[in-house]
Design a protein around this motif. Structure first.
Motif, short mmCIF file in Angstrom:
data_model
loop_
_atom_site.label_atom_id
_atom_site.label_comp_id
_atom_site.label_asym_id
_atom_site.label_seq_id
_atom_site.Cartn_x
_atom_site.Cartn_y
_atom_site.Cartn_z
N ASN A 13 5.41 -0.33 -1.41
CA ASN A 13 5.09 1.09 -1.64
C ASN A 13 3.74 1.51 -1.06
N GLY A 14 3.00 0.57 -0.49
CA GLY A 14 1.65 0.87 -0.02
C GLY A 14 1.62 1.54 1.34
N GLN A 15 0.39 1.68 1.87
CA GLN A 15 0.18 2.38 3.13
C GLN A 15 0.96 1.72 4.28
N LEU A 16 0.86 0.42 4.39
CA LEU A 16 1.56 -0.30 5.46
C LEU A 16 3.05 -0.49 5.12
N GLY A 17 3.31 -0.87 3.86
CA GLY A 17 4.68 -1.17 3.45
C GLY A 17 5.63 0.00 3.67
N SER A 36 10.06 -4.38 -2.63
CA SER A 36 9.58 -4.66 -3.99
C SER A 36 8.12 -4.26 -4.11
N ASP A 37 7.71 -4.01 -5.34
CA ASP A 37 6.33 -3.65 -5.60
C ASP A 37 6.13 -3.78 -7.11
N ILE A 38 4.87 -3.80 -7.53
CA ILE A 38 4.59 -3.88 -8.97
C ILE A 38 4.98 -2.56 -9.66
N THR A 50 11.55 -4.48 -8.88
CA THR A 50 10.18 -4.56 -9.38
C THR A 50 9.73 -6.03 -9.35
N LEU A 51 8.54 -6.25 -8.82
CA LEU A 51 8.02 -7.63 -8.74
C LEU A 51 6.49 -7.61 -8.80
N ASP A 52 5.95 -8.35 -9.76
CA ASP A 52 4.51 -8.63 -9.75
C ASP A 52 4.38 -9.98 -9.04
N ILE A 53 3.70 -9.99 -7.92
CA ILE A 53 3.68 -11.19 -7.08
C ILE A 53 3.01 -12.39 -7.77
N ARG A 54 2.28 -12.14 -8.84
CA ARG A 54 1.70 -13.26 -9.58
C ARG A 54 2.78 -14.01 -10.38
N LEU A 73 4.63 -10.44 2.89
CA LEU A 73 3.81 -10.33 1.67
C LEU A 73 2.64 -9.38 1.93
N LEU A 74 2.83 -8.12 1.56
CA LEU A 74 1.79 -7.11 1.81
C LEU A 74 0.97 -6.80 0.56
N ALA A 75 1.46 -7.20 -0.62
CA ALA A 75 0.77 -6.86 -1.87
C ALA A 75 -0.65 -7.42 -1.85
N PRO A 115 -0.67 -10.58 5.94
CA PRO A 115 -1.77 -10.00 6.71
C PRO A 115 -3.14 -10.43 6.22
N SER A 116 -4.00 -10.75 7.20
CA SER A 116 -5.42 -10.91 6.90
C SER A 116 -6.12 -9.62 7.35
N SER A 117 -7.42 -9.69 7.58
CA SER A 117 -8.18 -8.46 7.81
C SER A 117 -9.48 -8.78 8.54
N MET A 141 -15.12 -9.76 -2.28
CA MET A 141 -14.08 -10.65 -2.84
C MET A 141 -12.79 -10.54 -2.03
N TYR A 142 -12.52 -9.32 -1.53
CA TYR A 142 -11.34 -9.12 -0.67
C TYR A 142 -11.45 -10.02 0.58
N GLY A 143 -12.60 -9.97 1.25
CA GLY A 143 -12.79 -10.78 2.46
C GLY A 143 -12.74 -12.27 2.17
N SER A 145 -11.05 -13.67 -0.26
CA SER A 145 -9.64 -14.04 -0.52
C SER A 145 -8.85 -14.09 0.79
N LYS A 146 -9.17 -13.21 1.73
CA LYS A 146 -8.46 -13.23 3.02
C LYS A 146 -8.82 -14.48 3.83
N LEU A 147 -10.10 -14.87 3.79
CA LEU A 147 -10.51 -16.07 4.52
C LEU A 147 -9.84 -17.32 3.92
N TYR A 169 -5.58 -7.42 10.62
CA TYR A 169 -5.55 -6.00 10.95
C TYR A 169 -6.95 -5.40 10.92
N PRO A 170 -7.21 -4.46 11.84
CA PRO A 170 -8.39 -3.61 11.67
C PRO A 170 -8.04 -2.51 10.66
N GLY A 171 -8.89 -1.50 10.46
CA GLY A 171 -8.58 -0.40 9.54
C GLY A 171 -7.35 0.35 10.05
N LEU A 172 -6.36 0.55 9.17
CA LEU A 172 -5.10 1.16 9.59
C LEU A 172 -5.05 2.65 9.25
N ILE A 173 -4.52 3.43 10.20
CA ILE A 173 -4.45 4.88 10.03
C ILE A 173 -3.02 5.34 10.21
P1 NAD Z 1 -2.02 -0.69 -0.25
O1 NAD Z 1 -3.07 -0.82 -1.27
O2 NAD Z 1 -1.72 0.67 0.30
O3 NAD Z 1 -0.64 -1.30 -0.78
C1 NAD Z 1 -0.59 -2.50 -1.50
C2 NAD Z 1 0.65 -2.47 -2.37
O4 NAD Z 1 0.65 -3.67 -3.16
C3 NAD Z 1 0.67 -1.29 -3.35
O5 NAD Z 1 1.88 -0.58 -3.24
C4 NAD Z 1 0.52 -1.95 -4.73
O6 NAD Z 1 1.25 -1.28 -5.75
C5 NAD Z 1 1.10 -3.34 -4.46
N1 NAD Z 1 0.62 -4.33 -5.42
C6 NAD Z 1 -0.63 -4.45 -5.96
N2 NAD Z 1 -0.67 -5.47 -6.81
C7 NAD Z 1 0.56 -6.04 -6.80
C8 NAD Z 1 1.14 -7.14 -7.49
N3 NAD Z 1 0.44 -7.86 -8.37
N4 NAD Z 1 2.43 -7.44 -7.23
C9 NAD Z 1 3.16 -6.70 -6.35
N5 NAD Z 1 2.68 -5.63 -5.70
C10 NAD Z 1 1.39 -5.30 -5.93
O7 NAD Z 1 -2.36 -1.69 0.94
P2 NAD Z 1 -1.92 -1.59 2.47
O8 NAD Z 1 -2.93 -0.78 3.17
O9 NAD Z 1 -0.49 -1.23 2.57
O10 NAD Z 1 -2.16 -3.11 2.91
C11 NAD Z 1 -1.08 -4.02 3.05
C12 NAD Z 1 -1.66 -5.36 3.49
O11 NAD Z 1 -2.34 -5.21 4.73
C13 NAD Z 1 -2.66 -5.97 2.52
O12 NAD Z 1 -2.51 -7.35 2.48
C14 NAD Z 1 -3.99 -5.62 3.13
O13 NAD Z 1 -4.97 -6.54 2.77
C15 NAD Z 1 -3.68 -5.69 4.61
N6 NAD Z 1 -4.59 -4.88 5.40
C16 NAD Z 1 -4.59 -3.53 5.30
C17 NAD Z 1 -5.52 -2.79 6.04
C18 NAD Z 1 -5.55 -1.27 5.96
O14 NAD Z 1 -6.40 -0.65 6.61
N7 NAD Z 1 -4.66 -0.63 5.21
C19 NAD Z 1 -6.41 -3.44 6.89
C20 NAD Z 1 -6.41 -4.82 6.94
C21 NAD Z 1 -5.48 -5.54 6.21
#
Ligand code: NAD
Length: 323
Positions: A13-17, A36-38, A50-54, A73-75, A115-117, A141-143, A145-147, A169-173
């Motif tokens: 459900n996120g920006q990339l997903g 799937s998403d939380i 519905t899925l909490d990836i933990r 795995l984008l969560a 994805p890393s970052s 902490m994000y960086g 965890s990605k490393l 990925y760089p910053g996504l638009i």
């Molecule tokens: P986002 O925050 O828009 O989406 C993340 C999704 O993960 C959300 O829909 C959220 O509900 C879901 N989520 C959060 N916790 C969860 C859990 N415990 N279980 C299941 N789902 C859960 O992020 P995005 O921008 O779509 O990024 C996707 C991936 O790309 C991430 O791994 C992010 O680190 C990576 N990335 C994104 C960017 C960017 O600019 N958007 C840049 C570099 C890397």
């Protein structure tokens, strides 16, 4: 074999997903892509779970039910949001990845994308044309965890034979979904504000140059990497990936060429420090050499596409509200 592929997108459900789901549904048959998403999506979808990836048990249950071959795995908890809750960031970003890698090691999934970052880089990393192999000294902490995630991917691939593939990925638009709490969110918000005829208060300095990428390029890179022959993939941690680099003032100028009365001011907050620790530009020659990566969008082309699509969506929304 394309017909045998069964895909699970986690964090769909996120920006990339949101955008990757559509691209994969276009490429494969609709039923081959499960999202799937939380949280549940705004629009009901029969192929959503519905899925909490933990929760590894729930993930196993879904794998058993659908017999997935490929997992995306984008969560994740992103950079700015992650600094508000570092412990949750570590748990979601690391436990989630470990759960997927372990199930892949057990032979329950064939291929993983994670994805890393550019957030793996830090203050002591070379800032210009940051190389594939260089100092990684993340400060968030994000960086961190990605490393750690990159090293886990390399370990599971090289020692345990798991086919896991990754991009920094760089910053996504993109225009289809709002960003989820990262340091480059300004680069999406600015286009929305430009079409609302209001002033945009940018949370970074006007001259903060960052590597950025338009979403269609990011989605294409992801699918191309996943489709590449395994022997072509020499980097099993995560590939550097570049679109273009620019500052908030550069974006504002391009918008003002199209919307002359657009206004912006600059009110840097805690995210400035994060942006200052990241590279200005990225050397992605390894991705180009290994699997033929080539970006298509620069700042001008992206701005034209963003503005025309956002305008179309806003007009559609107004028409629905009036009817
Ligand atoms: P986002 O925050 O828009 O989406 C993340 C999704 O993960 C959300 O829909 C959220 O509900 C879901 N989520 C959060 N916790 C969860 C859990 N415990 N279980 C299941 N789902 C859960 O992020 P995005 O921008 O779509 O990024 C996707 C991936 O790309 C991430 O791994 C992010 O680190 C990576 N990335 C994104 C960017 C960017 O600019 N958007 C840049 C570099 C890397």
């Amino acid at each position: 074999m394309i017909e045998q592929t069964k895909i699970l997108i986690i964090g769909a459900n996120g920006q990339l997903g949101t955008e990757l789901t559509t691209a994969l549904q276009d490429k494969y048959r609709y039923k081959q892509v499960i999202t799937s998403d939380i949280h549940s999506p705004k629009k009901q979808d029969a192929l959503f779970e519905t899925l909490d990836i933990r929760d590894k048990g729930r993930l196993e249950e879904l794998i058993e039910k659908y017999k997935f071959t490929d997992v995306y795995l984008l969560a994740a908890i992103l950079s700015a949001k992650g600094e508000q809750n570092p412990m949750l960031t570590w748990q979601v970003n690391m436990d989630g990845l470990m759960n997927v890698l372990e199930l892949a090691r057990d032979g329950k999934i064939s291929k993983v994308f994670w994805p890393s970052s550019i957030a793996v880089f830090g203050e002591t990393t070379p800032k210009q044309q940051t190389p594939q192999e260089t100092i990684t000294s993340p400060t968030t902490m994000y960086g961190i965890s990605k490393l750690a995630g990159e090293r886990l991917c390399a370990y599971y691939a090289n020692k345990l034979g798991v086919d896991v593939r990754s991009l920094r990925y760089p910053g996504l638009i993109g225009y289809k979904a709002l960003p989820g709490g990262g340091t480059t969110d300004f680069a999406v918000e600015i286009y929305h504000k430009a079409l609302e005829s209001s002033i945009y208060h940018c949370f970074l300095r006007k001259d903060s140059i960052l590597p950025l990428m338009y979403m269609p390029d990011a989605v294409r890179a992801t699918i191309e990497l996943m489709e590449a022959d395994a022997e072509k993939i020499s980097v099993r941690s995560s590939y550097n990936l570049a679109g273009f680099s620019c500052s908030p003032a550069d974006i504002a100028e391009v918008i003002q060429q199209r919307i002359p009365d657009f206004k912006i001011d600059y009110q840097p907050d805690f995210r400035q420090k994060i942006a200052d620790s990241w590279p200005n530009s990225i050397d992605d020659s390894q991705a180009k050499e290994d699997w033929g990566w080539k970006p298509q969008y620069d700042l001008q082309a992206m701005s034209d596409d963003m503005l025309s699509n956002l305008k179309r969506l806003k007009e559609k929304e107004t028409a629905i509200n009036l009817s």
